[in-house]
Structure formats: C-alpha cells, structure tokens
Design a protein around this motif. Structure first.
Motif, PDB file in Angstrom:
ATOM      1  N   GLU A  12       0.812  -1.219   0.000  1.00 58.61           N
ATOM      2  CA  GLU A  12       0.000   0.000   0.000  1.00 58.61           C
ATOM      3  C   GLU A  12       0.848   1.272   0.000  1.00 58.61           C
ATOM      4  OE1 GLU A  12      -2.713  -0.163   3.252  1.00 58.61           O
ATOM      5  OE2 GLU A  12      -3.877  -1.834   2.417  1.00 58.61           O
ATOM      6  N   ASP A  13       2.165   1.139   0.001  1.00 54.40           N
ATOM      7  CA  ASP A  13       3.052   2.297   0.057  1.00 54.40           C
ATOM      8  C   ASP A  13       3.415   2.728  -1.363  1.00 54.40           C
ATOM      9  OD1 ASP A  13       4.738   4.302   0.811  1.00 54.40           O
ATOM     10  OD2 ASP A  13       6.265   3.005   1.713  1.00 54.40           O
ATOM     11  N   LEU A  14       2.567   3.568  -1.944  1.00 49.96           N
ATOM     12  CA  LEU A  14       2.751   4.048  -3.313  1.00 49.96           C
ATOM     13  C   LEU A  14       3.004   5.546  -3.287  1.00 49.96           C
ATOM     14  CD1 LEU A  14      -0.232   2.080  -4.837  1.00 49.96           C
ATOM     15  CD2 LEU A  14       2.167   1.585  -5.248  1.00 49.96           C
ATOM     16  N   GLU A  15       3.940   5.992  -4.102  1.00 50.38           N
ATOM     17  CA  GLU A  15       4.314   7.404  -4.116  1.00 50.38           C
ATOM     18  C   GLU A  15       4.038   7.999  -5.493  1.00 50.38           C
ATOM     19  OE1 GLU A  15       8.533   9.709  -4.007  1.00 50.38           O
ATOM     20  OE2 GLU A  15       8.072   8.497  -2.231  1.00 50.38           O
ATOM     21  N   LEU A  16       3.463   9.200  -5.513  1.00 51.15           N
ATOM     22  CA  LEU A  16       3.216   9.887  -6.774  1.00 51.15           C
ATOM     23  C   LEU A  16       4.539  10.298  -7.420  1.00 51.15           C
ATOM     24  CD1 LEU A  16       0.225  12.234  -5.860  1.00 51.15           C
ATOM     25  CD2 LEU A  16       0.148  10.124  -7.200  1.00 51.15           C
ATOM     26  N   VAL A  17       4.590  10.218  -8.754  1.00 49.25           N
ATOM     27  CA  VAL A  17       5.762  10.652  -9.506  1.00 49.25           C
ATOM     28  C   VAL A  17       5.562  12.110  -9.891  1.00 49.25           C
ATOM     29  CG1 VAL A  17       7.193  10.256 -11.536  1.00 49.25           C
ATOM     30  CG2 VAL A  17       6.144   8.305 -10.347  1.00 49.25           C
ATOM     31  N   ALA A  18       6.335  12.990  -9.303  1.00 55.35           N
ATOM     32  CA  ALA A  18       6.174  14.428  -9.517  1.00 55.35           C
ATOM     33  C   ALA A  18       6.490  14.808 -10.960  1.00 55.35           C
ATOM     34  CB  ALA A  18       7.085  15.199  -8.561  1.00 55.35           C
ATOM     35  N   GLY A  19       5.700  15.725 -11.501  1.00 60.56           N
ATOM     36  CA  GLY A  19       5.916  16.230 -12.851  1.00 60.56           C
ATOM     37  C   GLY A  19       5.098  15.522 -13.911  1.00 60.56           C
ATOM     38  N   TYR A  20       4.678  14.278 -13.625  1.00 62.77           N
ATOM     39  CA  TYR A  20       3.940  13.524 -14.640  1.00 62.77           C
ATOM     40  C   TYR A  20       2.643  14.219 -15.013  1.00 62.77           C
ATOM     41  CZ  TYR A  20       1.619   9.714 -17.077  1.00 62.77           C
ATOM     42  OH  TYR A  20       0.962   8.959 -18.028  1.00 62.77           O
ATOM     43  N   GLU A  21       2.000  14.870 -14.038  1.00 60.94           N
ATOM     44  CA  GLU A  21       0.710  15.503 -14.292  1.00 60.94           C
ATOM     45  C   GLU A  21       0.810  16.636 -15.308  1.00 60.94           C
ATOM     46  OE1 GLU A  21       2.822  17.885 -11.248  1.00 60.94           O
ATOM     47  OE2 GLU A  21       2.467  15.734 -11.551  1.00 60.94           O
ATOM     48  N   ARG A  22       2.029  17.134 -15.589  1.00 61.63           N
ATOM     49  CA  ARG A  22       2.215  18.226 -16.550  1.00 61.63           C
ATOM     50  C   ARG A  22       2.406  17.717 -17.976  1.00 61.63           C
ATOM     51  NH1 ARG A  22       6.572  19.867 -13.141  1.00 61.63           N
ATOM     52  NH2 ARG A  22       7.848  20.268 -14.983  1.00 61.63           N
ATOM     53  N   LEU A  23       2.566  16.425 -18.130  1.00 67.97           N
ATOM     54  CA  LEU A  23       2.832  15.862 -19.453  1.00 67.97           C
ATOM     55  C   LEU A  23       1.539  15.562 -20.205  1.00 67.97           C
ATOM     56  CD1 LEU A  23       5.683  13.368 -18.532  1.00 67.97           C
ATOM     57  CD2 LEU A  23       5.905  15.307 -20.104  1.00 67.97           C
ATOM     58  N   PRO A  24       1.402  16.034 -21.454  1.00 63.98           N
ATOM     59  CA  PRO A  24       0.318  15.528 -22.300  1.00 63.98           C
ATOM     60  C   PRO A  24       0.462  14.016 -22.444  1.00 63.98           C
ATOM     61  CG  PRO A  24       1.446  17.374 -23.332  1.00 63.98           C
ATOM     62  CD  PRO A  24       2.278  16.964 -22.163  1.00 63.98           C
ATOM     63  N   ARG A  25      -0.602  13.365 -22.816  1.00 61.05           N
ATOM     64  CA  ARG A  25      -0.563  11.907 -22.949  1.00 61.05           C
ATOM     65  C   ARG A  25      -1.032  11.496 -24.343  1.00 61.05           C
ATOM     66  NH1 ARG A  25      -4.378  10.550 -18.186  1.00 61.05           N
ATOM     67  NH2 ARG A  25      -5.160  12.603 -18.794  1.00 61.05           N
ATOM     68  N   VAL A  26      -1.130  10.194 -24.552  1.00 53.88           N
ATOM     69  CA  VAL A  26      -1.547   9.643 -25.829  1.00 53.88           C
ATOM     70  C   VAL A  26      -2.288   8.346 -25.537  1.00 53.88           C
ATOM     71  CG1 VAL A  26       0.598   8.325 -26.174  1.00 53.88           C
ATOM     72  CG2 VAL A  26      -0.705   9.082 -28.177  1.00 53.88           C
ATOM     73  N   LEU A  39       0.697   9.121 -12.042  1.00 58.69           N
ATOM     74  CA  LEU A  39       1.612   7.986 -12.112  1.00 58.69           C
ATOM     75  C   LEU A  39       2.158   7.728 -10.711  1.00 58.69           C
ATOM     76  CD1 LEU A  39       2.800   6.130 -14.372  1.00 58.69           C
ATOM     77  CD2 LEU A  39       4.807   7.642 -14.359  1.00 58.69           C
ATOM     78  N   MET A  40       2.244   6.453 -10.349  1.00 55.98           N
ATOM     79  CA  MET A  40       2.731   6.072  -9.022  1.00 55.98           C
ATOM     80  C   MET A  40       3.847   5.053  -9.141  1.00 55.98           C
ATOM     81  SD  MET A  40      -0.915   5.599  -6.988  1.00 55.98           S
ATOM     82  CE  MET A  40      -1.261   4.025  -7.792  1.00 55.98           C
ATOM     83  N   VAL A  41       4.694   4.993  -8.120  1.00 53.75           N
ATOM     84  CA  VAL A  41       5.735   3.979  -8.047  1.00 53.75           C
ATOM     85  C   VAL A  41       5.676   3.343  -6.659  1.00 53.75           C
ATOM     86  CG1 VAL A  41       7.495   5.665  -7.350  1.00 53.75           C
ATOM     87  CG2 VAL A  41       8.192   3.485  -8.374  1.00 53.75           C
ATOM     88  N   CYS A  42       5.750   2.016  -6.638  1.00 52.14           N
ATOM     89  CA  CYS A  42       5.670   1.270  -5.393  1.00 52.14           C
ATOM     90  C   CYS A  42       6.985   1.387  -4.619  1.00 52.14           C
ATOM     91  CB  CYS A  42       5.347  -0.196  -5.686  1.00 52.14           C
ATOM     92  SG  CYS A  42       5.315  -1.246  -4.202  1.00 52.14           S
ATOM     93  N   GLN A  43       6.889   1.680  -3.319  1.00 50.52           N
ATOM     94  CA  GLN A  43       8.076   1.825  -2.493  1.00 50.52           C
ATOM     95  C   GLN A  43       8.651   0.487  -2.033  1.00 50.52           C
ATOM     96  OE1 GLN A  43       9.342   5.263  -1.930  1.00 50.52           O
ATOM     97  NE2 GLN A  43       8.048   5.029  -3.747  1.00 50.52           N
ATOM     98  N   LYS A  44       7.929  -0.599  -2.271  1.00 49.13           N
ATOM     99  CA  LYS A  44       8.422  -1.921  -1.877  1.00 49.13           C
ATOM    100  C   LYS A  44       9.084  -2.663  -3.030  1.00 49.13           C
ATOM    101  CE  LYS A  44       6.958  -6.323   0.176  1.00 49.13           C
ATOM    102  NZ  LYS A  44       5.799  -7.099   0.718  1.00 49.13           N
ATOM    103  N   CYS A  45       8.519  -2.519  -4.264  1.00 46.02           N
ATOM    104  CA  CYS A  45       9.072  -3.277  -5.393  1.00 46.02           C
ATOM    105  C   CYS A  45       9.456  -2.410  -6.577  1.00 46.02           C
ATOM    106  CB  CYS A  45       8.103  -4.373  -5.847  1.00 46.02           C
ATOM    107  SG  CYS A  45       6.658  -3.763  -6.755  1.00 46.02           S
ATOM    108  N   GLY A  46       9.131  -1.095  -6.538  1.00 48.38           N
ATOM    109  CA  GLY A  46       9.510  -0.205  -7.627  1.00 48.38           C
ATOM    110  C   GLY A  46       8.642  -0.306  -8.863  1.00 48.38           C
ATOM    111  N   ALA A  47       7.485  -0.951  -8.775  1.00 47.88           N
ATOM    112  CA  ALA A  47       6.605  -1.090  -9.938  1.00 47.88           C
ATOM    113  C   ALA A  47       5.936   0.240 -10.260  1.00 47.88           C
ATOM    114  CB  ALA A  47       5.552  -2.159  -9.681  1.00 47.88           C
ATOM    115  N   VAL A  48       5.884   0.567 -11.553  1.00 50.57           N
ATOM    116  CA  VAL A  48       5.304   1.824 -12.035  1.00 50.57           C
ATOM    117  C   VAL A  48       3.899   1.551 -12.549  1.00 50.57           C
ATOM    118  CG1 VAL A  48       5.602   3.765 -13.607  1.00 50.57           C
ATOM    119  CG2 VAL A  48       7.613   2.625 -12.629  1.00 50.57           C
ATOM    120  N   GLN A  49       2.953   2.369 -12.133  1.00 52.43           N
ATOM    121  CA  GLN A  49       1.549   2.098 -12.461  1.00 52.43           C
ATOM    122  C   GLN A  49       0.723   3.378 -12.363  1.00 52.43           C
ATOM    123  OE1 GLN A  49       0.363  -0.490  -8.812  1.00 52.43           O
ATOM    124  NE2 GLN A  49       2.584  -0.122  -8.815  1.00 52.43           N
TER     125      GLN A  49
END
Length: 383
Positions: A12-26, A39-49
């Motif tokens: 449950e320890d997920l951290e927001l990735v700063a700056g991602y919210e400013r990027l246009p997407r596709v 965008l989040m990254v897990c503090q236990k395993c480093g998974a990006v989601q």
C-alpha cells in the motif's frame, strides 16, 4: 496512497511521480490525450503504475468507446524496423518465436486474449492450420475478420474467468498492460491452460520504452523483473523471459508451476521512472523551442511518440514524416504524412525518440531527407 495497492506486490506504500501531471498523454491507438494523469511507483518493489481511481476508469471508457486500431495504416498491423530500416509486421516475429520455443503439436487450441483486430490470430492461423483459433476482445469489432479464418474456433467478450474451454496456448499480445488487475487476469488465464499448455505474453518494457509511460490507457508499466515476479504470484513459471525478441518489449513464455523470482529492487524502479519523466519534460521543452524557431515544423513518426508530441504542439505542426509505407500519403488532422524523401526542403523534422534511436535514424536518412532533423536531449542531460 494507502487506498490503493501495488498491482505487482500488493503493497500500500505508493508514491506519486512528480511532474507527470504536466505531461500531455496519448492513447494506445495513437490519438493525442490531454495532460492530467497520475503515475505512481511502489516503495516496496519499484513497480510503475497508474492510479486506478474513478478519473482513470472514466478516461479508459472514453478511450475504448472511440478506439480505432491502426487507423492511419487502414487497419494494417504496426510494423517494426530493424537497424537498417527494414520493416515487418510485429506479429510475424512473435508467431515465429512461439513456434520455435513452444514447439506446438499438429493440433490444439489457441486463444488470444485481447486480440485487437485479429492480426496475430490471422498469422497464427496460417502457421497452425490444424489448430482451432479463439479470441477475446471488449467489442465485436474483430468478429468478422476472425470468422473468415478457416480454423476459427470461437470469440468471447467475457474475461478469462468466465470462460470454460481449455487451451494449449494462451497469448496476450500488448494486452496485460491494459488490465486493471493484471494479477487476477494472469491467474484466471492460467486456469484455462490444458496440462502442458503454454502462456505467451508480449508487453512494452518500461526500461527502454520511455514513451509507454504516456499511454493513458496502460495501467501497468512493466520491467522484465516485475513481469516475472507477477507471473510467479499467478502460479506460472516464466521459463523464457527476454527483452531482445522485439525492440523495447518484453517477451515471456510460461507454464504452470512454481517459479522462483526475487522481489524487484524498489530503488531502481523509482530512480528509473523519475529520470524518464524528467527527460520527457525536457524533450517537450526542446521540441517547443525547435518549433518556435522553424518556418515549417514536422514530426517524425505517427505512432505513440509522434502523436503524443503532436498533441502538445498541434498549432505548430505542418506535417508528419514516416517510414511506414502503409501510412505515407494519408493525413492526420489535416496534416499530410510524407516519406522521408518527401519532407519539404528547409523544414525542421523533430525526432521524438530515444536519443540512440534518433541518432541512428539521423545517420541512416541524412543523405535522403532535405529537411533538417532536430534531435531530443541526451538522457544524461537530466537527473
């Protein structure tokens, strides 16, 4: 972020990735999509989601309701290029891999979960004429094409957990990264395997496919380590886990069994995604500067990275350049798609690609193109 759990390790320890919210997407069908994602990254395993909140689910509903796979190539499958510029449909290489490594018998049943427009199933059908071919998708869009296969076996709109038939080969080609719960999907799919059956998964590799982070409808952004660990949790043994079958992609062939994969390094995953997001922000700034200084500005490529950049610089873009012959001569949003040789003389063509890829294209096409290539910033230019 304790209200959400990591899709890989359930932490449950997920951290927001700063700056991602400013990027246009596709979108995954190559349409510009506005900024504002999470965008989040897990503090236990480093998974990006992505964060699977109500906003994300609303976005994917809107994306899939308007989905048009391979529209610019009139439905033709996306091609992949080697270092010399030679192209082939993506699924050709994948079918060859499965035949070589899984060594299928003369007869059996295959299902492609998330079969798109049926391109991969069509190639599997040719390669395995004694097999029955099955597919699943969210809509009936591929049904007509699948029914034309001489060995068509069935089509389903239900998730794997609702199916009762068993299969000898299950394929998920650029599908698992879309799933809101990839662990549940793998568990349910594994239950559909006949004894001795094989599971084949092909997904983008977050280690090398930087622009995959920008795809709004991709829930997960896998590394090989994260895919292998998730497969283990689903009761699968990833006997083959490679990143060299197709460029910037992960290829897995697995069977039922107890694998042994360590928990991925969280520091590596967190550092990687932060570096990639910072580089994307710097690339966007570089492209805006190039567009402002150019009398006629074009973008190289009409797939994920090209359409992402177009969404950010729309008012400055006059044309596209593409090597995919199925796209050359078409238009997107009223902008023509040229071959490299047709790019207007004296114009600027920006390469929204990994710096190594951009340098390779520049070297290969420099004598052919009359425009000036503008290249992305170096990866070491960002922290």
């Amino acid at each position: 972020m304790s209200e959400f759990k990591c899709k890989i390790c359930s932490c449950e320890d997920l951290e927001l990735v700063a700056g991602y919210e400013r990027l246009p997407r596709v979108t995954s069908d190559c349409k510009p999509w506005p900024a504002g994602g999470t965008l989040m990254v897990c503090q236990k395993c480093g998974a990006v989601q992505k964060r699977p909140d109500a906003i994300w689910f609303d976005e994917i509903d809107r994306i899939y309701n308007a989905y048009q796979i391979y529209k610019l190539s009139s439905g033709s499958e996306q091609v992949i290029f080697d270092g010399s510029g030679n192209a082939q449909p993506r699924s050709n290489a994948l079918v060859d891999f499965v035949l070589r490594e899984a060594k299928p018998l003369a007869a059996g049943a295959l299902i492609d979960i998330g079969c798109g427009n049926g391109a991969a199933l069509t190639n599997f059908s040719r390669a395995l004429p004694g097999w029955s071919m099955h597919g699943t998708e969210l809509s009936d869009a591929p049904l007509e094409a699948l029914r034309a296969l001489p060995n068509f076996g069935g089509f389903y709109k239900e998730p794997p957990g609702k199916l009762t038939k068993r299969f000898d080969i299950i394929t998920m080609i650029h599908a698992l990264e879309h799933m809101p719960d990839p662990l549940e999907t793998l568990v349910e799919a594994a239950q559909l395997l006949n004894p001795g059956g094989r599971m084949f998964v092909e997904i983008p590799n977050v280690e090398t496919s930087i622009f995959d982070l920008l795809i709004a409808d991709h829930m997960m952004h896998f590394s090989p380590a994260h895919l292998g660990y998730l497969a283990q949790r689903a009761g699968l043994d990833a006997t083959i886990l490679r990143d060299d079958v197709l460029p910037k992609e992960i290829t897995m062939l697995a069977s039922k069994g107890a694998g042994s994969r360590p928990l991925p390094d969280p520091k590596h995953g967190a550092a990687l995604v932060r570096k990639h997001v910072n580089w994307l922000l710097r690339l966007l700034e570089t492209a805006r500067e190039a567009a402002a200084e150019s009398k006629s500005f074009g973008i190289f490529g009409t797939s994920i990275s090209g359409m992402w950049l177009y969404g950010a610089l729309k008012d400055h873009v006059a044309f596209f350049v593409d090597e995919d012959r199925t796209r050359v001569g078409n238009e997107f949003d009223g902008k023509p798609i040229f071959s490299p040789a047709e790019a207007p003389a004296g114009s600027t063509v920006f390469l929204p690609l990994h710096p190594q890829t951009a340098a390779s294209i520049d070297n290969r096409l420099r004598a052919e193109i009359q425009a000036q290539f503008a290249k992305p910033p170096a990866m070491d230019a960002v922290a």
